[in-house]
Design an enzyme around this catalytic site. Structure first.
Site, short mmCIF file in Angstrom:
data_model
loop_
_atom_site.label_atom_id
_atom_site.label_comp_id
_atom_site.label_asym_id
_atom_site.label_seq_id
_atom_site.Cartn_x
_atom_site.Cartn_y
_atom_site.Cartn_z
N GLU A 126 8.63 -14.62 -10.80
CA GLU A 126 7.29 -13.63 -10.69
C GLU A 126 7.01 -12.81 -11.12
O GLU A 126 6.37 -11.86 -11.29
CB GLU A 126 8.21 -12.58 -9.38
CG GLU A 126 9.51 -11.60 -9.82
CD GLU A 126 10.13 -11.08 -8.94
OE1 GLU A 126 9.26 -10.01 -8.46
OE2 GLU A 126 11.70 -11.12 -8.74
N LYS B 225 13.57 -14.43 -10.38
CA LYS B 225 12.97 -13.16 -11.47
C LYS B 225 12.23 -13.44 -12.49
O LYS B 225 11.39 -12.91 -13.03
CB LYS B 225 14.26 -12.45 -12.33
CG LYS B 225 14.51 -11.07 -12.34
CD LYS B 225 13.75 -10.29 -11.00
CE LYS B 225 14.58 -11.36 -9.27
NZ LYS B 225 14.54 -10.19 -8.93
N TRP C 206 -2.57 -2.69 -1.55
CA TRP C 206 -2.30 -4.50 -1.78
C TRP C 206 -3.26 -5.27 -0.79
O TRP C 206 -2.99 -4.72 0.66
CB TRP C 206 -0.39 -4.52 -1.51
CG TRP C 206 -0.55 -5.93 -1.61
CD1 TRP C 206 0.28 -5.99 -3.10
CD2 TRP C 206 0.01 -6.67 -0.35
NE1 TRP C 206 0.92 -7.81 -2.55
CE2 TRP C 206 0.53 -7.66 -1.35
CE3 TRP C 206 -0.35 -6.99 0.20
CZ2 TRP C 206 0.91 -9.00 -1.13
CZ3 TRP C 206 -0.03 -8.35 1.02
CH2 TRP C 206 0.43 -9.49 0.41
N LYS D 130 6.64 -4.02 -4.31
CA LYS D 130 7.72 -3.77 -3.83
C LYS D 130 8.00 -4.04 -2.61
O LYS D 130 8.94 -4.72 -2.35
CB LYS D 130 7.95 -2.76 -4.92
CG LYS D 130 9.59 -2.91 -4.55
CD LYS D 130 10.11 -2.24 -5.61
CE LYS D 130 11.26 -1.89 -6.05
NZ LYS D 130 12.09 -2.76 -6.24
N HIS E 270 20.42 -35.53 -7.31
CA HIS E 270 19.63 -35.75 -5.65
C HIS E 270 18.36 -35.93 -5.53
O HIS E 270 17.09 -35.67 -5.05
CB HIS E 270 20.43 -35.14 -4.92
CG HIS E 270 21.28 -35.31 -4.46
ND1 HIS E 270 22.74 -36.84 -3.85
CD2 HIS E 270 22.60 -34.63 -4.12
CE1 HIS E 270 23.38 -36.56 -3.63
NE2 HIS E 270 24.14 -35.20 -4.50
N ASN F 39 -1.89 2.18 5.17
CA ASN F 39 -0.02 1.24 5.04
C ASN F 39 -0.36 0.06 6.04
O ASN F 39 -0.13 1.56 7.16
CB ASN F 39 0.28 2.36 4.63
CG ASN F 39 1.54 0.46 3.61
OD1 ASN F 39 2.99 1.05 4.17
ND2 ASN F 39 1.85 -0.04 4.10
N GLY F 40 -0.42 -0.92 6.40
CA GLY F 40 -0.40 -1.63 7.49
C GLY F 40 -1.34 -2.88 8.14
O GLY F 40 -2.51 -2.76 6.79
N CYS G 220 0.90 -1.24 -0.08
CA CYS G 220 0.41 0.37 -0.08
C CYS G 220 0.93 1.22 -0.55
O CYS G 220 2.29 1.13 0.37
CB CYS G 220 -0.73 0.10 1.34
SG CYS G 220 -2.04 -1.42 1.46
N GLU H 41 18.58 -16.21 -7.92
CA GLU H 41 18.34 -15.27 -8.66
C GLU H 41 17.39 -15.32 -9.65
O GLU H 41 16.07 -14.49 -10.21
CB GLU H 41 19.32 -13.83 -8.43
CG GLU H 41 18.77 -13.16 -8.46
CD GLU H 41 17.64 -12.24 -8.31
OE1 GLU H 41 16.90 -12.34 -7.93
OE2 GLU H 41 17.47 -10.76 -9.23
N ARG I 100 3.89 -0.55 -4.91
CA ARG I 100 3.43 -0.82 -3.42
C ARG I 100 2.61 -1.56 -3.25
O ARG I 100 2.25 -2.12 -2.46
CB ARG I 100 3.87 0.27 -2.73
CG ARG I 100 4.88 0.98 -2.23
CD ARG I 100 4.94 2.45 -1.75
NE ARG I 100 4.49 1.88 -0.20
CZ ARG I 100 5.79 1.32 0.69
NH1 ARG I 100 6.43 1.55 -0.07
NH2 ARG I 100 5.32 1.03 2.13
#
Ligand code: F6R
Length: 612
Positions: A492, A489, A75, A607, A508, A101-102, A2, A485, A27
């Site tokens: 996502e 990428k 969000w 983000k 394995h 936000n929270g 948010c 990484e 956000r």
């Protein structure tokens, strides 16, 4: 998680709040909403819409007058993505409006007691309890200020709130606890926002708000109080990037712009820090803890997602060069673990935003044990930067695409610098350090070369492999975190499954996945583990898997073995991750774009992960 923005001043609030929300959209982008107050007509205008900010602007009259406004980009945490759950939320009389936000963790119990007192709720959100709680306490006879203080004390969780009350039409009240909030100081105007990119719309002068702060802002002045302590000192600062850095410029998306910014991010992070002739580094942020750092004999290094992969790289660097026992731990796990620590433990936290809830929680936890803490962050004045004992900024510039790219390279560079710093206090000699620093000084040019050489190639490989529904990424030693990484990428932003593995692990279990046509990306620069990685390549080839390999320029031997070869310039083994990651960022970008994904705003993500 948010974004919130508020404006009060002489200008029309609507365009500023909307532009601010656009800058904060990374956000969260499940829904957006605004409130504008027209002082002349004494009228409140508010609108909210599910989806992106452009959905909101479609239904707002752009000439809506008013010099006070608050806005929100969501969000979703509590309640579905729909209009009712979008912010702002309000009380029964539609007098008190709030953006948040929270998370309010105890919202259910507060909500049921308010319902018993006759309050009517119109959303499923946790946020909505707050304006109703304020309304209730004011009804009980508390002043507005006391009602805010008491409401903040009653809720548990994390928050950055902006509050507007029609009975106090010249004022925005803001409060924060564990969620970011900054006050921007203009000339007879103020802006409040979750981060500096929105503040930069009207000013570069900022005041970082502390946990527990409540700010009363009207167009001529602001006053900060705290509901937690008597004594609140606020750190003032200046935004350290230009507005142009927050624009896409000639690029179609932020993500591709930020990949092309990787050489600059590295160069800027190194600027002024290399003492090549002395075989040493200058990290001013560590001066005050230099003597404590000499005593350290074990390191825990933490972060989430991409930042954790940079931490994982550092685990190899610190053990090999500084000979300090080091463990990289995911922050969301470390906060619930009971690691063995001593007064000789150092905690290093890596975070682009400096606001990630799990990483922050680990630092708070370790600080209570008296452990020395260092932060590697990209955002000056962020919560982590202010909480740690000492820090190193990664000067990557604002990173606005949800997927982290250039920040990863800048974090890695910071960690290499820190490794040299620690190693020079211990084991490494000037000559060895000088060799690394000399190459590091030039590495941005090789990153640039890697981009130029591989941009088109990544695009055509994305086209060629667009059929694939799964990918394996494998690498050894320093390139194991790069496999992690690279695969993160891809998954996502493209929503295609990708798994990163240590090359030695495939036999394995995961090699069972390989069948004709199954693609594996192998990171195999010509380094100390090259031969071993090539054995893994042969094993995959024997099972008719498709192979894309990343290797060192000039190594033609893989052209017959692999289906596709990506070349990166020759460099020191230690620095090869700074090159090998670049084509993987490009590949993920083109792959997702060809699938029609919203690369800058992938679904379900935000983000800055400021909730647990
Ligand atoms: C992946 C990504 C995330 C972040 C993670 C930590 O591309 O961006 O995995 O790396 O959420 O964020 P920071 O670095 O802000 O703590």
């Amino acid at each position: 998680m948010c974004g919130i923005v508020g404006y009060i001043g002489d200008k029309q609030a609507l365009p500023i709040v909307i532009k601010g929300l656009e800058r904060l959209e990374y956000r969260g982008y499940d829904s957006a909403g605004i409130l504008i107050y027209d002082q002349r007509k004494k009228e409140v205008y508010f609108e909210k819409q599910p989806g992106r900010i452009k959905n909101l602007t479609r239904v707002i009259d752009p000439d809506t007058p008013g010099t006070l406004g608050i806005g929100h980009t969501r969000w979703a945490t509590h309640g579905q993505v729909n209009k009712a759950n979008a912010h702002p939320h309000y009380d029964c009389q539609k007098k008190i409006f709030v953006v948040h936000n929270g998370i309010i963790e105890n919202f259910r119990e507060i909500k049921s007691s308010l319902i018993q007192r006759g309050h009517k709720f119109s959303s499923e959100t946790d946020t909505e309890v707050f304006p109703h709680l304020l309304e209730e306490l004011i009804k009980e006879g508390l002043s507005y200020e006391q009602a805010i203080i008491q409401s903040l004390k009653k809720i548990r969780g994390s928050f950055a709130f902006l509050i507007f009350n029609k009975d106090y039409p010249d004022m925005i009240v803001a409060a924060r606890l564990s969620s970011p909030l900054i006050l921007g100081l203009g000339d007879k105007e103020f802006i409040l926002a979750s981060d500096q990119t929105a503040i930069g719309l009207i000013t570069n002068k900022i005041v970082y708000l502390n946990d527990g702060d409540i700010v009363f802002v009207n167009k001529n002045k602001y006053e900060i109080k705290s509901f937690l302590s008597e004594d609140t000192k606020n750190y003032e600062g200046i935004i350290d990037f230009s507005s142009a850095e927050t624009e896409k410029g000639r690029f179609q998306n932020y993500m591709i712009k930020e990949i092309f910014d990787e050489p600059k991010a590295v160069e800027d992070t190194l600027r002024g820090r290399l003492l090549i002739e002395e075989g040493d580094v200058k990290l001013g942020g560590l001066d005050r803890v230099a003597s404590r750092l000499k005593e350290i004999d074990n390191i825990l290094i933490t972060g989430c997602g991409t930042a954790f992969y940079a931490a994982k790289l550092a685990e190899y660097f610190f053990e090999e060069y500084a000979q300090i026992s080091t463990k990289a731990e995911i922050a969301s796990e470390l906060r619930y673990k009971m690691p063995v620590v001593s007064e000789k433990t150092l905690l290093i936290s890596v975070s682009q935003s400096g606001e990630t809830a799990d990483t922050l929680a680990v630092i708070k936890n370790f600080k209570t044990k008296g452990i020395l803490t260092i932060g590697i962050t990209n955002v000056v004045g962020s919560s982590i930067a202010r909480l740690v004992d000492a820090g190193i900024y990664s000067h990557a510039g604002p990173e606005l695409a949800v997927a982290s790219t250039k920040a990863f390279l800048a974090q890695t560079v910071d960690l290499i610098l820190l490794m040299i710093y620690l190693a020079r206090q211990r084991k490494i000699n000037v000559g060895e350090a000088k060799e690394i620093l000399t190459e590091l000084d030039q590495i941005h040019k090789k990153i640039q070369e890697t981009i130029v050489d591989n941009d088109q190639k990544a695009d055509s490989l994305a086209e060629k492999y667009l059929f694939a529904k799964d990918f394996l990424y494998i690498g050894r030693k320093y390139n194991f975190p790069i496999a992690l990484e690279g695969s993160l990428k891809l998954k996502e932003i493209s929503y295609v499954h990708a798994e990163g593995l240590a090359s030695g692990e495939i036999k394995h279990g995961p090699i069972a996945l390989i069948e004709e046509g199954f693609p594996t990306i192998i990171i195999a620069p010509q380094d100390s583990v090259y031969e071993k990685t090539i054995s893994n390549l042969e094993e995959i080839k024997a099972r008719k898997g498709k192979i894309i390999v990343i290797t060192t320029k000039g190594n033609k031997s893989l052209e017959k073995l692999a289906d596709d070869v990506i070349y990166i310039p020759e460099t020191l083994e230690l620095l090869s991750p700074l090159l090998s990651i670049v084509p993987l960022h490009l590949f993920a970008y083109y792959f997702a774009k060809k699938l029609g994904r919203d690369v800058d705003r992938p679904r379900n993500l935000a983000k800055s992960v400021t909730v647990e």
